[in-house]
Design a protein around this motif. Structure first.
Motif, PDB file in Angstrom:
ATOM      1  N   THR A   1       0.827  -1.205   0.000  1.00 20.78           N
ATOM      2  CA  THR A   1       0.000   0.000   0.000  1.00 20.78           C
ATOM      3  C   THR A   1       0.866   1.262   0.000  1.00 20.78           C
ATOM      4  O   THR A   1       0.567   2.240  -0.697  1.00 20.78           O
TER       5      THR A   1
ATOM      6  N   ARG B   1       0.278   3.281  -3.220  1.00 21.04           N
ATOM      7  CA  ARG B   1      -0.528   4.450  -2.861  1.00 21.04           C
ATOM      8  C   ARG B   1      -1.869   4.500  -3.594  1.00 21.04           C
ATOM      9  O   ARG B   1      -2.207   5.474  -4.269  1.00 21.04           O
TER      10      ARG B   1
ATOM     11  N   ALA C   1      -6.848   0.316  -1.080  1.00 25.24           N
ATOM     12  CA  ALA C   1      -5.852   0.001  -0.053  1.00 25.24           C
ATOM     13  C   ALA C   1      -6.441  -0.918   1.013  1.00 25.24           C
ATOM     14  O   ALA C   1      -5.810  -1.897   1.437  1.00 25.24           O
TER      15      ALA C   1
END
Length: 232
Positions: free
Chosen positions: A162, A166, A172
């Motif tokens: 994650t 991003r 996520a």
């Protein structure tokens, strides 16, 4: 586009370093998840304290046993089980830590080690507190330490992914919880298939990791952030 960072900026989060283990956007989701997981562990521990036989849920699942799983699936189960053994766990942790350091993510390396150790340590303590046994020979079974370990490792690794990718908050969260689910289900199946644990033991191990790793990530972030600001 760095969607997670953009969402955090829109939420007014400006003071977290890019290397944070637990992005603020995930905290409102992983915090309650960890709390719910802890409650499940407590509830199962109370329900099965001192038991020597499978519970109703275990019997209802009609799970495989060490006698019913034949090659080649038994070989697969043994290979998965090795990942939770002392030699296998040390090897896989070393590989993941090396990857974290190569990617210049020292906090994630710390989380891999501390998250796994604290999760397995708590699982071991709970085994003695709950006192549930299997096969009638005194082997403590709740929660499954193997399932706890692999789930904790998957959570830490997913948090690293994650941080690198991003994605948005939804993606996520799906990545982190999905990794934990796959790891827990895989090791849980292996433990039940080999006759080492009941299905509810595996569930307890999975929830133990879900409760410990997010809290550990927050703790590591706090310590690292405090040290960072003190150096300024």
């Amino acid at each position: 586009m760095d969607r997670l960072a953009e969402e955090e900026r829109e939420a007014g989060v400006q003071d977290r370093p890019a290397s944070a283990l637990l992005p603020p956007a995930l905290r409102p989701w992983l915090g309650p998840t960890a709390l719910l997981a802890a409650l499940v562990v407590v509830a199962l521990g109370i329900l099965y304290a001192g038991h020597e036989q499978p519970g109703r849920v275990d019997s209802w699942l009609n799970s495989p046993t060490a006698d019913s799983v034949r090659p080649p699936w038994r070989g697969v189960a043994l290979a998965i089980d090795f990942l939770g053994e002392p030699a296998g766990s040390v090897l896989v942790v070393a590989v993941v830590v090396a990857g974290c350091l190569l990617l210049r993510r020292p906090r994630h390396a710390v989380l891999v080690v501390t998250g796994a150790c604290l999760s397995v340590g708590l699982a071991t303590l709970l085994k003695h507190v709950v006192g549930r046994t299997i096969h009638g020979d005194g082997n403590l079974s709740f929660p499954s330490g193997h399932t706890t370990f692999l789930t904790a490792l998957a959570l830490a690794t997913a948090l690293l992914a994650t941080a690198r990718l991003r994605p948005g908050t939804a993606a996520a969260l799906s990545l982190v919880l999905g990794a934990a689910l796959v790891a827990g289900a895989t090791m849980g199946w292996a433990q039940v298939a080999l006759g080492a644990h009941y299905p509810t033991d595996a569930l307890g191990g999975w929830c133990t990791a879900l409760a410990v790793v997010p809290a550990t990530a927050r703790l590591v972030d706090k310590v690292a952030d405090d040290a960072r600001w003190n150096r300024r």
